[in-house]
Design a protein around this motif. Structure first.
Motif, PDB file in Angstrom:
ATOM      1  N   MET A   1      36.653 102.764  44.242  1.00  9.09           N
ATOM      2  CA  MET A   1      36.286 101.774  45.250  1.00  9.09           C
ATOM      3  C   MET A   1      36.729 100.386  44.798  1.00  9.09           C
ATOM      4  SD  MET A   1      32.598 101.021  47.012  1.00  9.09           S
ATOM      5  CE  MET A   1      31.820 100.126  45.676  1.00  9.09           C
ATOM      6  N   VAL A   2      37.191  99.595  45.746  1.00 13.42           N
ATOM      7  CA  VAL A   2      37.605  98.226  45.473  1.00 13.42           C
ATOM      8  C   VAL A   2      36.700  97.291  46.266  1.00 13.42           C
ATOM      9  CG1 VAL A   2      39.515  96.581  45.608  1.00 13.42           C
ATOM     10  CG2 VAL A   2      39.985  98.978  45.133  1.00 13.42           C
ATOM     11  N   THR A   3      36.306  96.191  45.640  1.00 16.25           N
ATOM     12  CA  THR A   3      35.492  95.198  46.338  1.00 16.25           C
ATOM     13  C   THR A   3      36.260  93.898  46.442  1.00 16.25           C
ATOM     14  OG1 THR A   3      34.474  94.568  44.254  1.00 16.25           O
ATOM     15  CG2 THR A   3      33.300  96.214  45.583  1.00 16.25           C
ATOM     16  N   GLY A   4      35.781  93.021  47.321  1.00 10.34           N
ATOM     17  CA  GLY A   4      36.429  91.735  47.476  1.00 10.34           C
ATOM     18  C   GLY A   4      35.530  90.778  48.220  1.00 10.34           C
ATOM     19  N   GLY A   5      36.033  89.562  48.408  1.00  8.96           N
ATOM     20  CA  GLY A   5      35.234  88.574  49.116  1.00  8.96           C
ATOM     21  C   GLY A   5      35.980  87.265  49.268  1.00  8.96           C
ATOM     22  N   CYS A   6      35.284  86.314  49.882  1.00  6.74           N
ATOM     23  CA  CYS A   6      35.890  85.015  50.166  1.00  6.74           C
ATOM     24  C   CYS A   6      35.691  84.052  48.996  1.00  6.74           C
ATOM     25  CB  CYS A   6      35.294  84.444  51.447  1.00  6.74           C
ATOM     26  SG  CYS A   6      33.563  83.992  51.262  1.00  6.74           S
ATOM     27  N   LEU A   7      36.261  82.887  49.128  1.00  4.71           N
ATOM     28  CA  LEU A   7      36.226  81.890  48.054  1.00  4.71           C
ATOM     29  C   LEU A   7      34.812  81.418  47.736  1.00  4.71           C
ATOM     30  CD1 LEU A   7      37.880  80.056  46.163  1.00  4.71           C
ATOM     31  CD2 LEU A   7      38.161  78.493  48.078  1.00  4.71           C
ATOM     32  N   CYS A   8      33.975  81.182  48.740  1.00  3.55           N
ATOM     33  CA  CYS A   8      32.633  80.646  48.483  1.00  3.55           C
ATOM     34  C   CYS A   8      31.633  81.737  48.124  1.00  3.55           C
ATOM     35  CB  CYS A   8      32.139  79.841  49.682  1.00  3.55           C
ATOM     36  SG  CYS A   8      31.609  80.822  51.102  1.00  3.55           S
ATOM     37  N   GLY A   9      32.022  83.005  48.275  1.00  2.00           N
ATOM     38  CA  GLY A   9      31.126  84.104  47.925  1.00  2.00           C
ATOM     39  C   GLY A   9      30.184  84.506  49.041  1.00  2.00           C
ATOM     40  N   GLY A  10      30.267  83.820  50.167  1.00  2.00           N
ATOM     41  CA  GLY A  10      29.367  84.132  51.271  1.00  2.00           C
ATOM     42  C   GLY A  10      29.647  85.473  51.923  1.00  2.00           C
ATOM     43  N   VAL A  11      30.909  85.874  51.953  1.00  2.00           N
ATOM     44  CA  VAL A  11      31.292  87.150  52.552  1.00  2.00           C
ATOM     45  C   VAL A  11      31.775  88.087  51.462  1.00  2.00           C
ATOM     46  CG1 VAL A  11      32.812  88.332  54.191  1.00  2.00           C
ATOM     47  CG2 VAL A  11      31.966  86.032  54.717  1.00  2.00           C
ATOM     48  N   ARG A  12      31.252  89.305  51.460  1.00  2.00           N
ATOM     49  CA  ARG A  12      31.679  90.330  50.516  1.00  2.00           C
ATOM     50  C   ARG A  12      31.983  91.608  51.299  1.00  2.00           C
ATOM     51  NH1 ARG A  12      33.498  89.470  45.967  1.00  2.00           N
ATOM     52  NH2 ARG A  12      32.712  91.469  45.242  1.00  2.00           N
ATOM     53  N   PHE A  13      32.928  92.397  50.772  1.00  2.00           N
ATOM     54  CA  PHE A  13      33.255  93.666  51.436  1.00  2.00           C
ATOM     55  C   PHE A  13      33.620  94.710  50.401  1.00  2.00           C
ATOM     56  CE2 PHE A  13      37.221  91.208  51.336  1.00  2.00           C
ATOM     57  CZ  PHE A  13      38.082  92.100  50.730  1.00  2.00           C
ATOM     58  N   GLU A  14      33.687  95.952  50.840  1.00  2.00           N
ATOM     59  CA  GLU A  14      34.114  97.041  49.959  1.00  2.00           C
ATOM     60  C   GLU A  14      35.065  97.963  50.708  1.00  2.00           C
ATOM     61  OE1 GLU A  14      30.416  98.895  48.872  1.00  2.00           O
ATOM     62  OE2 GLU A  14      30.410 100.179  50.655  1.00  2.00           O
ATOM     63  N   ILE A  15      35.935  98.595  49.931  1.00  2.00           N
ATOM     64  CA  ILE A  15      36.897  99.563  50.473  1.00  2.00           C
ATOM     65  C   ILE A  15      36.694 100.852  49.685  1.00  2.00           C
ATOM     66  CG2 ILE A  15      39.329 100.064  50.925  1.00  2.00           C
ATOM     67  CD1 ILE A  15      39.796  96.984  50.655  1.00  2.00           C
ATOM     68  N   THR A  16      36.312 101.903  50.373  1.00  2.00           N
ATOM     69  CA  THR A  16      35.855 103.107  49.676  1.00  2.00           C
ATOM     70  C   THR A  16      36.934 104.177  49.521  1.00  2.00           C
ATOM     71  OG1 THR A  16      35.031 103.964  51.784  1.00  2.00           O
ATOM     72  CG2 THR A  16      33.460 102.784  50.386  1.00  2.00           C
ATOM     73  N   GLU A  17      38.093 103.976  50.151  1.00  2.00           N
ATOM     74  CA  GLU A  17      39.199 104.933  50.002  1.00  2.00           C
ATOM     75  C   GLU A  17      40.420 104.166  49.502  1.00  2.00           C
ATOM     76  OE1 GLU A  17      39.116 108.236  50.877  1.00  2.00           O
ATOM     77  OE2 GLU A  17      37.101 108.224  51.747  1.00  2.00           O
ATOM     78  N   PRO A  18      41.338 104.860  48.798  1.00  2.00           N
ATOM     79  CA  PRO A  18      42.558 104.174  48.345  1.00  2.00           C
ATOM     80  C   PRO A  18      43.327 103.568  49.526  1.00  2.00           C
ATOM     81  CG  PRO A  18      42.378 106.336  47.316  1.00  2.00           C
ATOM     82  CD  PRO A  18      41.287 106.264  48.360  1.00  2.00           C
ATOM     83  N   LEU A  19      43.932 102.405  49.305  1.00  2.00           N
ATOM     84  CA  LEU A  19      44.753 101.787  50.340  1.00  2.00           C
ATOM     85  C   LEU A  19      45.942 102.685  50.659  1.00  2.00           C
ATOM     86  CD1 LEU A  19      44.758  98.083  49.111  1.00  2.00           C
ATOM     87  CD2 LEU A  19      43.472  99.048  51.020  1.00  2.00           C
ATOM     88  N   VAL A  20      46.387 102.647  51.908  1.00  2.00           N
ATOM     89  CA  VAL A  20      47.494 103.510  52.324  1.00  2.00           C
ATOM     90  C   VAL A  20      48.827 102.760  52.406  1.00  2.00           C
ATOM     91  CG1 VAL A  20      46.014 105.124  53.542  1.00  2.00           C
ATOM     92  CG2 VAL A  20      46.944 103.167  54.770  1.00  2.00           C
ATOM     93  N   ALA A  21      48.807 101.431  52.350  1.00  2.00           N
ATOM     94  CA  ALA A  21      50.057 100.679  52.400  1.00  2.00           C
ATOM     95  C   ALA A  21      49.839  99.284  51.845  1.00  2.00           C
ATOM     96  CB  ALA A  21      50.581 100.588  53.836  1.00  2.00           C
ATOM     97  N   PHE A  22      50.936  98.717  51.358  1.00  2.00           N
ATOM     98  CA  PHE A  22      50.932  97.347  50.858  1.00  2.00           C
ATOM     99  C   PHE A  22      52.286  96.756  51.199  1.00  2.00           C
ATOM    100  CE2 PHE A  22      51.156  94.895  46.500  1.00  2.00           C
ATOM    101  CZ  PHE A  22      51.464  93.722  47.151  1.00  2.00           C
ATOM    102  N   THR A  23      52.289  95.742  52.059  1.00  2.00           N
ATOM    103  CA  THR A  23      53.534  95.064  52.426  1.00  2.00           C
ATOM    104  C   THR A  23      53.341  93.554  52.351  1.00  2.00           C
ATOM    105  OG1 THR A  23      52.930  95.098  54.769  1.00  2.00           O
ATOM    106  CG2 THR A  23      54.324  96.899  53.991  1.00  2.00           C
ATOM    107  N   TYR A  24      54.468  92.882  52.108  1.00  2.00           N
ATOM    108  CA  TYR A  24      54.466  91.425  52.192  1.00  2.00           C
ATOM    109  C   TYR A  24      54.919  91.032  53.589  1.00  2.00           C
ATOM    110  CZ  TYR A  24      54.136  91.106  47.113  1.00  2.00           C
ATOM    111  OH  TYR A  24      53.715  91.193  45.814  1.00  2.00           O
TER     112      TYR A  24
END
Ligand SMILES: [Zn+2]
Ligand SMILES: [Zn+2]
Length: 140
Positions: free
Chosen positions: A1-24
Motif C-alpha cells: 500500500m502507498v500513502t500520500g497527501g497534500c503539502l499542509c497535511g490536511g488531506v491524506r489518501f491511500e492506494i491499496t493496489e499497485p499502480l497500473v501506469a505511470f506517464t509524464y
C-alpha cells in the motif's frame, strides 16, 4: 500500500493496489496546474484509491472537457484527477506520494505542447504528440 497527501497535511489518501501506469504529461493544463514543465501521473486500479483524511478540504476544477482536477483547498496541492465514472481509474500526482510508487514511467504525452524553456529529457521513453490513447509515438 502507498500513502500520500497534500503539502499542509490536511488531506491524506491511500492506494491499496499497485499502480497500473505511470506517464509524464506535458500538456498545458498540467503545466499550469503544477507550475512545472510536466506532471508525473500514476493510474490506479479502480476502487483502490481512498481519501483517509480531509475530504472536506478537497476542491475540484471541473473543465468542460477532461477529468476533474482535485486539490487541497487550504494549501493548493494538486492531488488527483478523476472522471465522474466511479469505476474509472484515478490519476494520482506522484509528487504527493510518501514513498516510491513501485512503477517505472512508460511514456511522455502531449509533447507537442512541451514547455519551450525545458528540453525533454533524453530518457528513451516513447514520446506522444497528443495523449497516449489518441496518438502514435514520434519516431526519431
Ligand atoms: Zn493541504
Ligand atoms: Zn496533462
Amino acid at each position: 500500500m502507498v500513502t500520500g497527501g497534500c503539502l499542509c497535511g490536511g488531506v491524506r489518501f491511500e492506494i491499496t493496489e499497485p499502480l497500473v501506469a505511470f506517464t509524464y504529461c506535458h500538456c498545458t493544463r498540467c503545466q499550469r496546474r503544477t507550475g512545472t514543465a510536466a506532471s508525473a501521473n500514476g493510474r490506479t486500479e479502480p476502487g483502490s484509491f481512498r481519501v483517509t483524511k480531509g475530504e472536506d478540504r478537497l476542491r475540484a476544477w471541473r473543465p468542460e472537457n477532461g477529468a476533474e482536477k482535485w486539490f487541497c483547498g487550504d494549501c493548493g496541492s494538486a492531488l488527483y484527477s478523476r472522471t465522474t465514472d466511479p469505476t474509472a481509474r484515478i490519476g494520482v500526482r506522484l509528487g504527493t506520494l510518501d514513498s516510491d510508487p513501485g512503477i517505472a514511467p512508460s511514456a511522455r504525452q502531449f509533447v507537442a505542447y512541451a514547455a519551450s524553456w525545458e528540453p525533454l529529457p533524453d530518457d528513451g521513453l516513447p514520446r506522444y504528440p497528443e495523449s497516449t490513447a489518441n496518438s502514435e509515438p514520434i519516431v526519431s
